[in-house]
Design a protein around this motif. Structure first.
Motif, PDB file in Angstrom:
ATOM      1  N   ILE A 266      45.165  40.585 -15.831  1.00 41.97           N
ATOM      2  CA  ILE A 266      44.574  39.716 -14.817  1.00 41.97           C
ATOM      3  C   ILE A 266      43.420  40.436 -14.109  1.00 41.97           C
ATOM      4  CG2 ILE A 266      45.028  38.433 -12.690  1.00 41.97           C
ATOM      5  CD1 ILE A 266      47.960  38.290 -13.564  1.00 41.97           C
ATOM      6  N   PHE A 267      42.305  39.742 -14.004  1.00 42.65           N
ATOM      7  CA  PHE A 267      41.131  40.275 -13.307  1.00 42.65           C
ATOM      8  C   PHE A 267      40.767  39.319 -12.179  1.00 42.65           C
ATOM      9  CE2 PHE A 267      41.019  41.916 -17.606  1.00 42.65           C
ATOM     10  CZ  PHE A 267      40.736  43.260 -17.412  1.00 42.65           C
ATOM     11  N   LYS A 268      40.603  39.872 -10.980  1.00 44.39           N
ATOM     12  CA  LYS A 268      40.247  39.064  -9.810  1.00 44.39           C
ATOM     13  C   LYS A 268      39.026  39.656  -9.126  1.00 44.39           C
ATOM     14  CE  LYS A 268      44.962  37.484  -8.910  1.00 44.39           C
ATOM     15  NZ  LYS A 268      46.091  37.446  -7.930  1.00 44.39           N
ATOM     16  N   ASP A 269      37.938  38.928  -9.154  1.00 44.53           N
ATOM     17  CA  ASP A 269      36.686  39.371  -8.527  1.00 44.53           C
ATOM     18  C   ASP A 269      36.267  40.762  -8.989  1.00 44.53           C
ATOM     19  OD1 ASP A 269      36.469  37.002  -7.058  1.00 44.53           O
ATOM     20  OD2 ASP A 269      37.806  37.784  -5.501  1.00 44.53           O
ATOM     21  N   ASP A 270      36.418  41.021 -10.279  1.00 43.99           N
ATOM     22  CA  ASP A 270      36.030  42.311 -10.854  1.00 43.99           C
ATOM     23  C   ASP A 270      34.675  42.192 -11.547  1.00 43.99           C
ATOM     24  OD1 ASP A 270      38.291  43.808 -10.103  1.00 43.99           O
ATOM     25  OD2 ASP A 270      39.444  43.017 -11.806  1.00 43.99           O
ATOM     26  N   ASN A 271      33.831  43.207 -11.373  1.00 40.41           N
ATOM     27  CA  ASN A 271      32.559  43.208 -12.091  1.00 40.41           C
ATOM     28  C   ASN A 271      32.781  43.712 -13.513  1.00 40.41           C
ATOM     29  OD1 ASN A 271      32.604  46.077 -11.981  1.00 40.41           O
ATOM     30  ND2 ASN A 271      31.578  46.049  -9.991  1.00 40.41           N
ATOM     31  N   LEU A 272      31.749  43.655 -14.313  1.00 44.22           N
ATOM     32  CA  LEU A 272      31.878  44.007 -15.727  1.00 44.22           C
ATOM     33  C   LEU A 272      32.251  45.477 -15.912  1.00 44.22           C
ATOM     34  CD1 LEU A 272      31.642  43.003 -18.631  1.00 44.22           C
ATOM     35  CD2 LEU A 272      29.202  43.642 -18.587  1.00 44.22           C
ATOM     36  N   ALA A 273      31.695  46.359 -15.081  1.00 39.96           N
ATOM     37  CA  ALA A 273      31.997  47.782 -15.196  1.00 39.96           C
ATOM     38  C   ALA A 273      33.486  48.042 -14.963  1.00 39.96           C
ATOM     39  CB  ALA A 273      31.153  48.575 -14.204  1.00 39.96           C
ATOM     40  N   THR A 274      34.063  47.400 -13.943  1.00 39.01           N
ATOM     41  CA  THR A 274      35.497  47.557 -13.653  1.00 39.01           C
ATOM     42  C   THR A 274      36.338  47.004 -14.785  1.00 39.01           C
ATOM     43  OG1 THR A 274      35.100  47.425 -11.265  1.00 39.01           O
ATOM     44  CG2 THR A 274      37.341  46.987 -12.035  1.00 39.01           C
ATOM     45  N   MET A 275      35.935  45.867 -15.314  1.00 41.14           N
ATOM     46  CA  MET A 275      36.683  45.261 -16.408  1.00 41.14           C
ATOM     47  C   MET A 275      36.671  46.159 -17.640  1.00 41.14           C
ATOM     48  SD  MET A 275      35.679  41.209 -16.190  1.00 41.14           S
ATOM     49  CE  MET A 275      36.792  40.773 -17.513  1.00 41.14           C
ATOM     50  N   MET A 276      35.530  46.764 -17.946  1.00 42.53           N
ATOM     51  CA  MET A 276      35.449  47.630 -19.122  1.00 42.53           C
ATOM     52  C   MET A 276      36.369  48.840 -18.972  1.00 42.53           C
ATOM     53  SD  MET A 276      31.447  47.635 -20.365  1.00 42.53           S
ATOM     54  CE  MET A 276      30.888  48.420 -18.840  1.00 42.53           C
ATOM     55  N   GLY A 277      36.421  49.408 -17.761  1.00 41.22           N
ATOM     56  CA  GLY A 277      37.303  50.550 -17.530  1.00 41.22           C
ATOM     57  C   GLY A 277      38.757  50.203 -17.756  1.00 41.22           C
ATOM     58  N   LYS A 278      39.188  49.042 -17.274  1.00 38.97           N
ATOM     59  CA  LYS A 278      40.578  48.619 -17.431  1.00 38.97           C
ATOM     60  C   LYS A 278      40.880  48.252 -18.879  1.00 38.97           C
ATOM     61  CE  LYS A 278      41.208  46.960 -12.694  1.00 38.97           C
ATOM     62  NZ  LYS A 278      41.538  45.793 -11.828  1.00 38.97           N
ATOM     63  N   LEU A 279      39.929  47.576 -19.546  1.00 38.78           N
ATOM     64  CA  LEU A 279      40.153  47.179 -20.939  1.00 38.78           C
ATOM     65  C   LEU A 279      40.267  48.385 -21.863  1.00 38.78           C
ATOM     66  CD1 LEU A 279      37.769  44.083 -21.174  1.00 38.78           C
ATOM     67  CD2 LEU A 279      40.276  44.066 -21.199  1.00 38.78           C
ATOM     68  N   GLU A 280      39.543  49.454 -21.548  1.00 46.13           N
ATOM     69  CA  GLU A 280      39.660  50.677 -22.343  1.00 46.13           C
ATOM     70  C   GLU A 280      41.076  51.241 -22.266  1.00 46.13           C
ATOM     71  OE1 GLU A 280      35.232  52.712 -22.619  1.00 46.13           O
ATOM     72  OE2 GLU A 280      36.580  53.309 -20.976  1.00 46.13           O
ATOM     73  N   ARG A 281      41.730  51.098 -21.113  1.00 45.63           N
ATOM     74  CA  ARG A 281      43.098  51.593 -20.957  1.00 45.63           C
ATOM     75  C   ARG A 281      44.118  50.646 -21.572  1.00 45.63           C
ATOM     76  NH1 ARG A 281      41.600  52.640 -14.667  1.00 45.63           N
ATOM     77  NH2 ARG A 281      40.417  54.576 -14.953  1.00 45.63           N
ATOM     78  N   TYR A 282      43.855  49.339 -21.477  1.00 45.98           N
ATOM     79  CA  TYR A 282      44.786  48.362 -22.032  1.00 45.98           C
ATOM     80  C   TYR A 282      44.719  48.320 -23.557  1.00 45.98           C
ATOM     81  CZ  TYR A 282      45.092  46.476 -17.249  1.00 45.98           C
ATOM     82  OH  TYR A 282      45.286  46.312 -15.900  1.00 45.98           O
ATOM     83  N   TYR A 283      43.491  48.447 -24.087  1.00 51.09           N
ATOM     84  CA  TYR A 283      43.286  48.400 -25.537  1.00 51.09           C
ATOM     85  C   TYR A 283      42.715  49.755 -25.973  1.00 51.09           C
ATOM     86  CZ  TYR A 283      43.614  43.318 -24.893  1.00 51.09           C
ATOM     87  OH  TYR A 283      44.030  42.044 -24.560  1.00 51.09           O
ATOM     88  N   LYS A 284      42.915  50.098 -27.180  1.00 49.19           N
ATOM     89  CA  LYS A 284      42.398  51.377 -27.684  1.00 49.19           C
ATOM     90  C   LYS A 284      40.953  51.189 -28.151  1.00 49.19           C
ATOM     91  CE  LYS A 284      43.814  55.260 -30.571  1.00 49.19           C
ATOM     92  NZ  LYS A 284      44.773  55.743 -31.597  1.00 49.19           N
ATOM     93  N   VAL A 285      40.046  51.050 -27.168  1.00 48.36           N
ATOM     94  CA  VAL A 285      38.635  50.796 -27.471  1.00 48.36           C
ATOM     95  C   VAL A 285      37.743  51.650 -26.572  1.00 48.36           C
ATOM     96  CG1 VAL A 285      39.049  48.433 -28.233  1.00 48.36           C
ATOM     97  CG2 VAL A 285      38.533  48.881 -25.812  1.00 48.36           C
ATOM     98  N   ARG A 286      36.448  51.708 -26.914  1.00 47.75           N
ATOM     99  CA  ARG A 286      35.425  52.361 -26.103  1.00 47.75           C
ATOM    100  C   ARG A 286      34.260  51.394 -25.921  1.00 47.75           C
ATOM    101  NH1 ARG A 286      32.882  56.110 -28.906  1.00 47.75           N
ATOM    102  NH2 ARG A 286      33.695  55.307 -30.903  1.00 47.75           N
ATOM    103  N   PHE A 287      33.608  51.482 -24.774  1.00 45.06           N
ATOM    104  CA  PHE A 287      32.485  50.580 -24.491  1.00 45.06           C
ATOM    105  C   PHE A 287      31.170  51.356 -24.391  1.00 45.06           C
ATOM    106  CE2 PHE A 287      35.949  47.854 -23.047  1.00 45.06           C
ATOM    107  CZ  PHE A 287      35.533  46.591 -23.485  1.00 45.06           C
ATOM    108  N   ASN A 288      30.134  50.680 -24.862  1.00 43.41           N
ATOM    109  CA  ASN A 288      28.779  51.213 -24.730  1.00 43.41           C
ATOM    110  C   ASN A 288      27.926  50.105 -24.123  1.00 43.41           C
ATOM    111  OD1 ASN A 288      26.309  52.543 -24.957  1.00 43.41           O
ATOM    112  ND2 ASN A 288      26.037  51.926 -27.103  1.00 43.41           N
ATOM    113  N   LEU A 289      27.599  50.251 -22.821  1.00 45.35           N
ATOM    114  CA  LEU A 289      26.832  49.236 -22.115  1.00 45.35           C
ATOM    115  C   LEU A 289      25.341  49.570 -22.206  1.00 45.35           C
ATOM    116  CD1 LEU A 289      26.892  46.689 -20.363  1.00 45.35           C
ATOM    117  CD2 LEU A 289      27.081  48.174 -18.355  1.00 45.35           C
ATOM    118  N   LYS A 290      24.615  48.781 -23.004  1.00 46.46           N
ATOM    119  CA  LYS A 290      23.185  49.055 -23.225  1.00 46.46           C
ATOM    120  C   LYS A 290      22.302  48.393 -22.188  1.00 46.46           C
ATOM    121  CE  LYS A 290      21.571  49.550 -27.286  1.00 46.46           C
ATOM    122  NZ  LYS A 290      21.066  49.335 -28.682  1.00 46.46           N
TER     123      LYS A 290
END
Length: 342
Positions: A266-290
């Motif tokens: 669940i995400f509530k009033d989260d910006n994209l940067a915060t969401m990427m940080g949490k998704l990296e922990r929930y899923y085994k992924v890495r993000f590259n924001l260009k």
């Protein structure tokens, strides 16, 4: 010797430990042969008590040590002889004032060997969730990229201290005499028996504590001083900002507090940067924001229930009105960009 005043003098000497063997024999013979009221020497006993030091050690440790002495000595409460009833009444003062305190003083001067309790530690990987059952039957659900440190067993009557870095949901076994304490950075969370969630990643500015059942006391440790911030009840959440050491308390749906343990994010009033940080922990992924401008460009409210990472990214793209694009490679790298940037 039948003079009552002389008997009283002998009894006083006995209480003071000054009676010789012959005087003791005389006193005991009198107590055996004469019908006496158990309380006839009570004034002497009260006087002896009044002469004891006014400052005593009344800690629980003294009580415990005294109980051990009594148990080892196998002292009988029921005595057949009237003599023993009277002397037991008098001896109670001597035992409490000298034996217990003397034993405590002796124990206090001894160098007791420190009890070594083995410590355990477990660190999870990205996208990993782990269920840990502690020795007191407390259940801990450890989130991704988190570390939990705990003792192999807890000592009855003492705090059950553990340490968390990351996210964990706790179902604490109730023990009124042994509070359960979670240490996370400068935040200390204490309970007796309840369920609550803590998110305290060292890299995050915000540490949060949310309560599902029971009561939780949240405190701040600053330069060795412990200061209570708030007492939380079900549905309450405290967010602590590490940088400026401030906090806010809000409400949250109790059913959402540990939703991540069942893969409902669940995400509530989260910006994209915060969401990427949490998704990296929930899923085994890495993000590259260009496109750095996307990091704080807007806030998202979304719930992803049992969704794959591809389904999550597709929903984010649609919520952005098609302004966010992404690409997932085989090595779990997710590249994100906006319009006009690839």
């Amino acid at each position: 010797m039948e003079n009552n005043e002389e008997i009283r003098k002998l009894f006083k000497l006995y209480l003071e430990g000054k009676a010789d063997p012959q005087q003791e024999e005389t006193l005991l013979h009198y107590l055996d042969s004469v019908k006496n009221d158990d309380g006839q020497f009570s004034d002497l006993i009260q006087e002896a008590w009044g002469e004891e030091p006014s400052t005593r050690e009344d800690s629980s440790r003294v009580d415990q040590e005294f109980e051990e002495i009594m148990a080892k000595a196998d002292i009988r409460r029921q005595q057949k002889s009237q003599r023993f009833r009277v002397l037991q009444y008098a001896a109670s003062i001597v035992l409490v004032c000298s034996v217990a305190l003397g034993w405590y003083s002796y124990k206090g001067n001894q160098v007791e060997p420190l009890e070594v309790i083995e410590m355990f530690s477990r660190t999870t990987l990205q996208g990993e969730k782990l269920k840990i059952i502690l020795s007191d039957s407390t259940v801990v659900y450890l989130g991704g990229s988190s570390t939990l440190k705990w003792p192999s067993r807890f000592v009855k009557g003492r705090h059950r201290n553990i340490r968390l870095e990351g996210e964990g949901f706790f179902e604490v076994k109730r023990d009124t005499f042994s509070p359960f304490v979670v240490h996370s950075g400068s935040i200390q969370t204490q309970v007796l028996g309840t369920s609550f969630n803590i998110s305290a990643y060292p890299s995050d500015n915000i540490f949060s504590v949310a309560v599902r059942t029971g009561k939780v006391s949240v405190s701040e440790i600053n330069k060795g001083v412990l200061k209570r911030l708030s007492l939380l009840t079900p549905g309450m959440k405290l967010d602590y900002y590490n940088k400026d050491q401030r906090y806010i308390v809000s409400t949250e749906n109790t059913e959402d507090i540990n939703s991540w343990t069942t893969n409902r994010f669940i995400f509530k009033d989260d910006n994209l940067a915060t969401m990427m940080g949490k998704l990296e922990r929930y899923y085994k992924v890495r993000f590259n924001l260009k496109s750095p401008s996307l990091a704080n460009s807007r806030q998202f409210n979304a719930t992803f229930n049992q969704k794959s990472i591809r389904e999550v990214m597709e929903q984010i793209r649609m919520m952005s009105g098609g302004n966010i694009h992404y690409k997932i490679t085989k090595d779990s790298l997710i590249t994100i960009w906006g319009e006009g940037c690839k």
